[in-house]
Design a protein around this motif. Structure first.
Motif, PDB file in Angstrom:
ATOM      1  N   ARG A  24      -9.863  -3.025  -9.728  1.00 27.87           N
ATOM      2  CA  ARG A  24     -10.788  -2.983  -8.687  1.00 27.87           C
ATOM      3  C   ARG A  24     -12.221  -2.989  -9.343  1.00 27.87           C
ATOM      4  NH1 ARG A  24     -10.591   1.372  -5.427  1.00 27.87           N
ATOM      5  NH2 ARG A  24      -9.528   2.708  -6.938  1.00 27.87           N
ATOM      6  N   GLU A  50     -11.176  -1.671  -2.161  1.00 24.74           N
ATOM      7  CA  GLU A  50     -12.632  -1.383  -2.204  1.00 24.74           C
ATOM      8  C   GLU A  50     -12.823  -1.416  -3.631  1.00 24.74           C
ATOM      9  OE1 GLU A  50     -14.960   2.755  -2.374  1.00 24.74           O
ATOM     10  OE2 GLU A  50     -13.183   2.713  -0.688  1.00 24.74           O
ATOM     11  N   LYS A  51     -14.061  -2.251  -3.941  1.00 23.96           N
ATOM     12  CA  LYS A  51     -14.364  -2.374  -5.447  1.00 23.96           C
ATOM     13  C   LYS A  51     -14.647  -1.018  -6.025  1.00 23.96           C
ATOM     14  CE  LYS A  51     -13.656  -6.814  -6.387  1.00 23.96           C
ATOM     15  NZ  LYS A  51     -12.913  -7.201  -7.183  1.00 23.96           N
ATOM     16  N   THR A 101      -8.408  -4.004   3.090  1.00 27.48           N
ATOM     17  CA  THR A 101      -9.399  -4.550   2.190  1.00 27.48           C
ATOM     18  C   THR A 101      -9.180  -3.714   0.900  1.00 27.48           C
ATOM     19  OG1 THR A 101     -11.334  -3.252   2.822  1.00 27.48           O
ATOM     20  CG2 THR A 101     -10.877  -5.685   3.681  1.00 27.48           C
TER      21      THR A 101
END
Length: 158
Positions: A73, A5-6, A3
């Motif tokens: 992101r 990461e924002k 995933t």
């Protein structure tokens, strides 16, 4: 599957990074021209201009790659749309130090942190200590210069 990461940031930080990315991309052709000019001078093994231009090219490309990653992101947060009685990302916090002097910080992303301008990262020791605190809470944080004590005086979302 990994995933991604924002990366939370304010609009101002996003705009600043985007401007820096544009400047670096505009510098690319200038660097290529400098490399070609230096290459035309002959022997590359002892050509300082060539090596300096190649090194700058590497730095610019690495920075461009890093900025593009962060921008892709980015999760832009508007502090004015937030509310509540707890400190969260984007909040502007007024603290009272040990001498009851007010200090003011805004909790921002890592890329936009500038302590001198009153913008601290949510990942900094003080930022981590402040998250989820409320008005009246006492905060103790260990920093390189020693332990600091604060009391949360005000939380604003501006």
């Amino acid at each position: 599957m990994a995933t991604v990461e924002k990366m939370p940031m304010l609009q101002m930080g996003y705009d600043k990074m985007l401007a820096q990315l544009r400047e670096l991309k505009a510098e690319r052709p200038i660097i290529v021209e400098a490399i070609e000019t230096a290459r035309a001078h002959g022997d590359l093994s002892e050509n300082a201009e060539y090596h300096a231009a190649k090194e700058r090219q590497g730095q610019v490309e690495a920075t461009i790659s890093d900025l593009e990653d962060k921008l892709s992101r980015a999760q832009i947060i508007d502090p004015a749309s937030l509310s509540g009685d707890k400190i969260v990302f984007g909040a502007t916090v007024t603290l009272l130090d040990e001498d009851d002097k007010p200090v003011r910080y805004q909790i921002v992303g890592q890329a936009e942190a500038d302590a001198k301008a009153g913008m601290i990262s949510y990942n900094s020791p003080l930022g981590r200590a402040l998250i989820s605190r409320q008005v009246g809470d006492e905060v103790e944080v260990t920093v390189p210069s020693g332990d600091k004590f604060y009391m949360v005086d005000r939380i604003e979302f501006i």
